[in-house]
Enzyme design. Structure first.
Site, short mmCIF file in Angstrom:
data_model
loop_
_atom_site.label_atom_id
_atom_site.label_comp_id
_atom_site.label_asym_id
_atom_site.label_seq_id
_atom_site.Cartn_x
_atom_site.Cartn_y
_atom_site.Cartn_z
N HIS A 87 0.82 -1.19 0.00
CA HIS A 87 0.00 0.00 0.00
C HIS A 87 0.87 1.26 0.00
O HIS A 87 1.97 1.26 0.55
CB HIS A 87 -0.91 0.02 1.23
N LYS A 146 4.21 5.91 8.02
CA LYS A 146 3.69 4.94 8.99
C LYS A 146 4.79 4.51 9.95
O LYS A 146 5.95 4.35 9.55
CB LYS A 146 3.13 3.70 8.26
N TYR A 192 -0.20 0.57 13.88
CA TYR A 192 0.63 1.54 13.17
C TYR A 192 0.05 2.94 13.29
O TYR A 192 -1.15 3.16 13.22
CB TYR A 192 0.89 1.16 11.72
N ASP A 248 -6.07 -6.28 -2.92
CA ASP A 248 -4.63 -6.48 -3.02
C ASP A 248 -4.28 -7.47 -4.11
O ASP A 248 -3.28 -7.31 -4.83
CB ASP A 248 -4.06 -6.94 -1.68
#
Length: 202
Positions: free
Chosen positions: A62, A72, A132, A172
């Site tokens: 991503h 992140k 995260y 995905d």
């Protein structure tokens, strides 16, 4: 807190001291001072995400449009993950390179990836919990993906889990290869990413 830049520039692994005692253990996986000293700017937290995954779940690759991008700071609360950072920045000297780190509660280590880098992780155990911190809120219109099974990248998922046991979302699994995303003009550029980091450091 130890900070180590990974093979992909703009990504770091942070490993805090862990203090065990009769009750268990304590650590601070994120510390603002050491983070700023390593990266060159503070981490602005706009959103905190938590995922729960069974063994074999593969999330990513991503990334978000730059600007503003989405940095992140990732650590594993339970179980274990193989966390992978991919350089998808067009024009980067390390374009297409990746690096990986195992994250688990034993080490309490975390991985930070700056704006414009691709991110994916594989759950290595049932009941894996990954947390995260994100620098910007989730924006579905700016969120994109690259196929984590792209053979040109050669990511090491099947070194850890049999291919038949990998579990991906439909989104995905349908993501384009890195070459296809680049041809479509969908990837961030190294110039835009450098400009964003310079803005954060100013």
């Amino acid at each position: 807190m130890e900070a180590e830049e990974l093979a992909v520039p703009g990504a770091w692994r942070f490993t805090p001291p862990v203090f065990p005692d009769a009750r268990g253990a304590f650590a601070a996986p994120f510390q603002g001072g050491p983070f700023t000293a390593a990266v060159g700017h503070p981490l602005t937290v706009a959103q905190a995400n938590t995922s729960v995954s069974r063994r074999g779940v593969l999330r990513g690759i991503h990334y978000a449009d730059v600007p503003p991008g989405q940095a992140k700071y990732v650590h594993c609360v339970a179980g274990a993950v193989l966390d992978v950072v991919v350089d998808i920045r067009v024009g980067s000297p390390t374009y297409g390179r990746w690096d990986a780190a195992r994250l688990d509660p034993g080490s309490m280590a975390a991985v930070y990836l700056s704006e414009g880098l691709g991110h994916a992780f594989l759950a290595l155990e049932d009941g894996t919990v990954t947390s995260y911190l994100c620098s910007t809120p989730y924006d579905p219109s700016a969120e994109h993906g690259v196929d984590p099974l792209d053979p040109a990248l050669g990511l090491p998922w099947t070194d850890h889990v049999d291919a038949a046991d990998l579990v991906l979302s439909d989104k995905d699994r349908a993501a384009p290869t890195l070459a296809t995303a680049r041809a479509a003009g969908a990837l961030p550029t190294i110039e835009a990413c450098r400009a964003r980091v310079a803005e954060l450091r100013a």
